[in-house]
Design an enzyme around this catalytic site. Structure first.
Site, PDB file in Angstrom:
ATOM      1  N   LYS A 262       0.846  -1.210   0.000  1.00 35.39           N
ATOM      2  CA  LYS A 262       0.000   0.000   0.000  1.00 35.39           C
ATOM      3  C   LYS A 262       0.878   1.256   0.000  1.00 35.39           C
ATOM      4  O   LYS A 262       1.603   1.517   0.950  1.00 35.39           O
ATOM      5  CB  LYS A 262      -0.915  -0.024   1.228  1.00 35.39           C
ATOM      6  CG  LYS A 262      -1.752   1.250   1.425  1.00 35.39           C
ATOM      7  CD  LYS A 262      -2.716   1.124   2.615  1.00 35.39           C
ATOM      8  CE  LYS A 262      -3.415   2.438   2.928  1.00 35.39           C
ATOM      9  NZ  LYS A 262      -4.303   2.358   4.104  1.00 35.39           N
ATOM     10  N   ASP A 267      -2.977   9.900   3.879  1.00 34.28           N
ATOM     11  CA  ASP A 267      -4.365   9.476   4.061  1.00 34.28           C
ATOM     12  C   ASP A 267      -5.099  10.435   4.998  1.00 34.28           C
ATOM     13  O   ASP A 267      -5.009  10.315   6.216  1.00 34.28           O
ATOM     14  CB  ASP A 267      -4.402   8.044   4.631  1.00 34.28           C
ATOM     15  CG  ASP A 267      -5.831   7.534   4.778  1.00 34.28           C
ATOM     16  OD1 ASP A 267      -6.757   8.187   4.250  1.00 34.28           O
ATOM     17  OD2 ASP A 267      -6.013   6.471   5.413  1.00 34.28           O
ATOM     18  N   LYS A 274     -10.564  12.245   8.543  1.00 31.43           N
ATOM     19  CA  LYS A 274     -10.061  11.808   9.843  1.00 31.43           C
ATOM     20  C   LYS A 274     -10.024  12.989  10.803  1.00 31.43           C
ATOM     21  O   LYS A 274      -9.905  14.135  10.367  1.00 31.43           O
ATOM     22  CB  LYS A 274      -8.625  11.277   9.690  1.00 31.43           C
ATOM     23  CG  LYS A 274      -8.520   9.920   9.049  1.00 31.43           C
ATOM     24  CD  LYS A 274      -7.062   9.488   8.963  1.00 31.43           C
ATOM     25  CE  LYS A 274      -6.925   8.128   8.288  1.00 31.43           C
ATOM     26  NZ  LYS A 274      -7.560   7.020   9.021  1.00 31.43           N
ATOM     27  N   ASP A 285       1.311   6.237   5.754  1.00 31.41           N
ATOM     28  CA  ASP A 285       0.391   5.237   5.197  1.00 31.41           C
ATOM     29  C   ASP A 285       0.955   4.568   3.934  1.00 31.41           C
ATOM     30  O   ASP A 285       0.277   3.764   3.305  1.00 31.41           O
ATOM     31  CB  ASP A 285      -0.965   5.900   4.918  1.00 31.41           C
ATOM     32  CG  ASP A 285      -2.135   4.940   5.064  1.00 31.41           C
ATOM     33  OD1 ASP A 285      -1.961   3.872   5.685  1.00 31.41           O
ATOM     34  OD2 ASP A 285      -3.230   5.249   4.537  1.00 31.41           O
ATOM     35  N   ASP A 345     -12.549   6.601   3.914  1.00 32.71           N
ATOM     36  CA  ASP A 345     -11.317   6.380   4.675  1.00 32.71           C
ATOM     37  C   ASP A 345     -10.850   4.914   4.586  1.00 32.71           C
ATOM     38  O   ASP A 345      -9.727   4.589   4.952  1.00 32.71           O
ATOM     39  CB  ASP A 345     -11.532   6.794   6.142  1.00 32.71           C
ATOM     40  CG  ASP A 345     -10.218   6.978   6.892  1.00 32.71           C
ATOM     41  OD1 ASP A 345      -9.161   6.967   6.236  1.00 32.71           O
ATOM     42  OD2 ASP A 345     -10.261   7.131   8.129  1.00 32.71           O
ATOM     43  N   GLU A 347      -9.741   3.307   2.179  1.00 27.42           N
ATOM     44  CA  GLU A 347      -9.266   3.461   0.805  1.00 27.42           C
ATOM     45  C   GLU A 347      -8.171   2.460   0.446  1.00 27.42           C
ATOM     46  O   GLU A 347      -8.005   2.111  -0.720  1.00 27.42           O
ATOM     47  CB  GLU A 347      -8.751   4.893   0.592  1.00 27.42           C
ATOM     48  CG  GLU A 347      -7.298   5.147   1.052  1.00 27.42           C
ATOM     49  CD  GLU A 347      -7.047   4.905   2.536  1.00 27.42           C
ATOM     50  OE1 GLU A 347      -8.023   5.014   3.319  1.00 27.42           O
ATOM     51  OE2 GLU A 347      -5.908   4.589   2.923  1.00 27.42           O
ATOM     52  N   ARG A 349      -7.876  -0.729   0.898  1.00 28.23           N
ATOM     53  CA  ARG A 349      -8.366  -1.967   0.274  1.00 28.23           C
ATOM     54  C   ARG A 349      -8.769  -1.741  -1.175  1.00 28.23           C
ATOM     55  O   ARG A 349      -8.702  -2.650  -1.996  1.00 28.23           O
ATOM     56  CB  ARG A 349      -9.520  -2.531   1.117  1.00 28.23           C
ATOM     57  CG  ARG A 349     -10.686  -1.617   1.286  1.00 28.23           C
ATOM     58  CD  ARG A 349     -11.579  -1.995   2.464  1.00 28.23           C
ATOM     59  NE  ARG A 349     -11.016  -1.552   3.742  1.00 28.23           N
ATOM     60  CZ  ARG A 349     -11.567  -1.807   4.932  1.00 28.23           C
ATOM     61  NH1 ARG A 349     -12.679  -2.511   5.007  1.00 28.23           N
ATOM     62  NH2 ARG A 349     -11.016  -1.367   6.033  1.00 28.23           N
TER      63      ARG A 349
HETATM   64  N1  BES Z   1      -4.548   4.073   6.941  1.00 27.49           N
HETATM   65  C1  BES Z   1      -5.685   3.774   7.713  1.00 27.49           C
HETATM   66  C2  BES Z   1      -5.412   2.744   8.811  1.00 27.49           C
HETATM   67  C3  BES Z   1      -4.514   3.157   9.929  1.00 27.49           C
HETATM   68  C4  BES Z   1      -5.042   3.743  11.069  1.00 27.49           C
HETATM   69  C5  BES Z   1      -3.178   2.904   9.895  1.00 27.49           C
HETATM   70  C6  BES Z   1      -4.226   4.102  12.112  1.00 27.49           C
HETATM   71  C7  BES Z   1      -2.359   3.241  10.952  1.00 27.49           C
HETATM   72  C8  BES Z   1      -2.880   3.853  12.061  1.00 27.49           C
HETATM   73  C9  BES Z   1      -6.811   3.224   6.845  1.00 27.49           C
HETATM   74  O1  BES Z   1      -6.867   3.710   5.555  1.00 27.49           O
HETATM   75  C10 BES Z   1      -8.090   3.580   7.510  1.00 27.49           C
HETATM   76  O2  BES Z   1      -8.346   4.741   7.633  1.00 27.49           O
HETATM   77  N2  BES Z   1      -8.852   2.584   7.943  1.00 27.49           N
HETATM   78  C11 BES Z   1     -10.051   2.811   8.633  1.00 27.49           C
HETATM   79  C12 BES Z   1     -11.064   1.817   8.124  1.00 27.49           C
HETATM   80  C13 BES Z   1     -12.454   2.063   8.632  1.00 27.49           C
HETATM   81  C14 BES Z   1     -13.008   3.318   8.006  1.00 27.49           C
HETATM   82  C15 BES Z   1     -13.307   0.891   8.266  1.00 27.49           C
HETATM   83  C16 BES Z   1      -9.785   2.608  10.127  1.00 27.49           C
HETATM   84  O3  BES Z   1      -9.043   1.719  10.485  1.00 27.49           O
HETATM   85  O4  BES Z   1     -10.300   3.413  10.910  1.00 27.49           O
HETATM   86 ZN    ZN Z   2      -5.032   4.390   4.774  1.00 30.10          ZN
HETATM   87 ZN    ZN Z   3      -7.975   5.540   5.443  1.00 27.12          ZN
END
Ligand code: BES
Ligand code: ZN
Ligand code: ZN
Length: 496
Positions: A262, A267, A274, A285, A345, A347, A349
């Site tokens: 990734k 992000d 966020k 990220d 968010d 994104e 996947r």
């Molecule tokens: N890049 C984030 C995941 C992340 C969060 C990595 C904190 C490192 C530290 C990812 O893109 C994301 O935002 N995931 C969301 C998914 C949710 C919206 C289902 C998450 O984990 O909150």
């Molecule tokens: Zn992310």
């Molecule tokens: Zn995200």
């Protein structure tokens, strides 16, 4: 940075002479010459040094005294009394590097102890620890900090009466650790200075240096191929997306491993923005992308022969610009599956799905590993010590678990039953991109699973370990370079 030295401790007159000592019931013991041993004995008597793991004894020998080495400084580092392992030596290497850097030593000579253990493991662990532990990111500091008087450690030499057969261990440890340091550099760069274009540039550079093939898919090519995931995520950004593909030919006829990382260079969450506290960390990220490119660097530099490799890094920002994806939008991923984007968010996947489906169709790999800072949920489950592992194949899982263990980057496998996929049912499209909050690391993997078909596949969720990783002497505060050495080890230990 590392080499074996012909000069022994008696004649060494450099910055820092280092010994390792084991802890025992009768005191610390190491294999130093008489005078140094005497100092250790005396300090043990004072109760200040017993050879406990990580303990340090630094002293400044009087050169007029007979029998004491002529080095400017002498350091003894404790190894404790536990079983000798590569991780123990890695940590000792890290301790040595940081102490060397706190003093003004720019080079050192480390005397290998004569202990009953696998010498190659000892040398490789020390080599990794020295390089990883000497890492600092100072690019944007214009002034020296008052408390960090030390310069960078430039050279470390190892000394043993015989180092026959150990050169390879020294070299491989250094190659893996330097690649991990490069991944740390990429992550430390601000998002303005590590963009999708920088991923492409580094891919091309690696290809030119190590005789690999690099292809970059640009936006127009992605449109033709129908990569609606990465294109959708990119809509809110002013920078075009890039998909970097690097191919390494290990041996004709050997199995092909596809690595996907990734490469989200920032992000923000997109329209599902966020919270601002801590958002600056989302420049990290892209650590999955960094990990796979740097693993390729290590494999190519070491000229490993067991596997053919393809690495793909889908790279873009996720920003809420005026054309950004909106919650509820439906996109079409590479291969034709439609996805209702409930949360912009989630994104990672979406960009991984395109890369996985494309990589599998185009390169027909025998197995696939993806690496991604995918979910906050994996941090809730596993904290900052173990990377989440989810897979559709037990053999691949077992190999990765072992590689992580050997590398000091432990993994933990989470389940991935078909039941979890039910959460991803959409009312209007084939899938939606998020399930319920519970089990978030698993549903994210369940989403990816829909794009790998029957190909053996493993997913590493490094959200908890890519930075803020377990505190250790050789792990710095920011990005850890996680997964680079695990993947390198995985390829090295590949046998049929
Ligand atoms: N890049 C984030 C995941 C992340 C969060 C990595 C904190 C490192 C530290 C990812 O893109 C994301 O935002 N995931 C969301 C998914 C949710 C919206 C289902 C998450 O984990 O909150
Ligand atoms: Zn992310
Ligand atoms: Zn995200």
């Amino acid at each position: 940075m590392l080499s074996f030295s012909k000069i022994g401790p008696e004649t060494y007159a450099g910055d820092l002479l280092v010994y390792l000592a084991r802890q025992s019931d009768k005191g610390a013991y190491c294999c130093a010459s008489g005078e140094v041993d005497e100092v250790i004995c005396r300090v043990y008597g004072l109760g200040d040094f017993s050879g406990k793991e990580g303990e340090q004894l630094l002293f400044y020998p009087e050169h007029e005294r007979q029998g004491i080495p002529t080095a400017k400084r002498i350091l003894v580092v404790g190894l404790g009394k536990e079983v000798l392992s590569r991780e123990l030596f890695r940590k000792a290497g890290g301790t040595i590097a940081s102490l060397a850097m706190k003093s003004k030593a720019q080079e050192l000579l480390l005397v290998l102890p004569d202990l009953a253990c696998d010498k190659a493991e000892m040398v490789e662990g020390l080599s990794e620890g020295l390089v990883l532990g000497a890492y600092r990111f100072k690019k944007y500091k214009t002034k020296k900090e008052p408390d960090s008087s030390g310069e960078m450690l430039q050279q470390a030499a190892l000394y043993a009466v015989s180092h026959k057969g150990l050169d390879k261990a020294l070299k491989l440890g250094e190659i893996g650790a330097q690649a991990a340091c490069k991944a740390r550099d990429m992550a430390n760069e601000p998002a303005s200075h590590w963009t999708p274009g920088h991923f492409s540039e580094y891919g091309r550079q690696l290809a030119a240096t190590h005789g690999m093939t690099c292809t970059v898919l640009n936006q127009a090519r992605m449109e033709k191929l129908g990569m609606g995931g990465i294109l959708g995520v990119n809509q809110g950004s002013a920078m075009p997306p890039e998909m970097v593909i690097l191919e390494y030919a290990g041996k004709p006829g050997a199995p092909t491993l596809l690595l996907v990382g990734k490469g989200l260079t920032f992000d923000s969450g997109g329209i599902s923005l966020k919270p601002s506290v801590g958002m600056e960390e989302m420049k990290y990220d892209m650590c999955g992308g960094a990990a796979v490119l740097c693993a390729m660097q290590a494999v190519a530099q070491a000229r490993l022969k067991g596997l053919n490799l393809v690495a793909i890094v889908p790279a873009t920002e996720n920003l809420p610009g005026p054309a950004a994806l909106k919650p509820g939008d439906v996109i079409t991923q590479y291969g034709g599956k439609t996805v209702e984007v409930v949360n912009t968010d989630a994104e990672g996947r979406l960009i991984l799905a395109d890369a996985l489906a494309y990589g599998i169709k185009k390169y027909k790999p025998d197995m696939v590993i993806d690496v991604a800072t995918l979910t906050g949920a994996v941090i809730v489950g596993l904290g900052h010590h173990r990377t989440g592992l989810l897979a559709n194949n037990d053999n691949l899982s077992a190999r990765l678990l072992a590689a992580g263990e050997r590398s000091g980057e432990p993994l933990w496998r989470l389940p991935l039953d078909q039941e979890y996929t039910k959460q991803l049912k959409s009312g209007i499209a084939d899938l939606k991109n998020v399930g319920k909050k519970d089990g978030g690391a698993i549903t994210a993997a369940a989403f990816l699973k829909e794009f790998v078909g029957d190909t053996p596949w493993a997913h590493l969720d490094i959200a908890g370990t890519a930075w803020d990783f377990t505190e250790k002497s050789y792990i710095p505060k920011g990005p850890s370079g996680i997964a680079v050495r695990t993947l390198f080890d995985f390829v090295r230990n590949w046998k049929g």
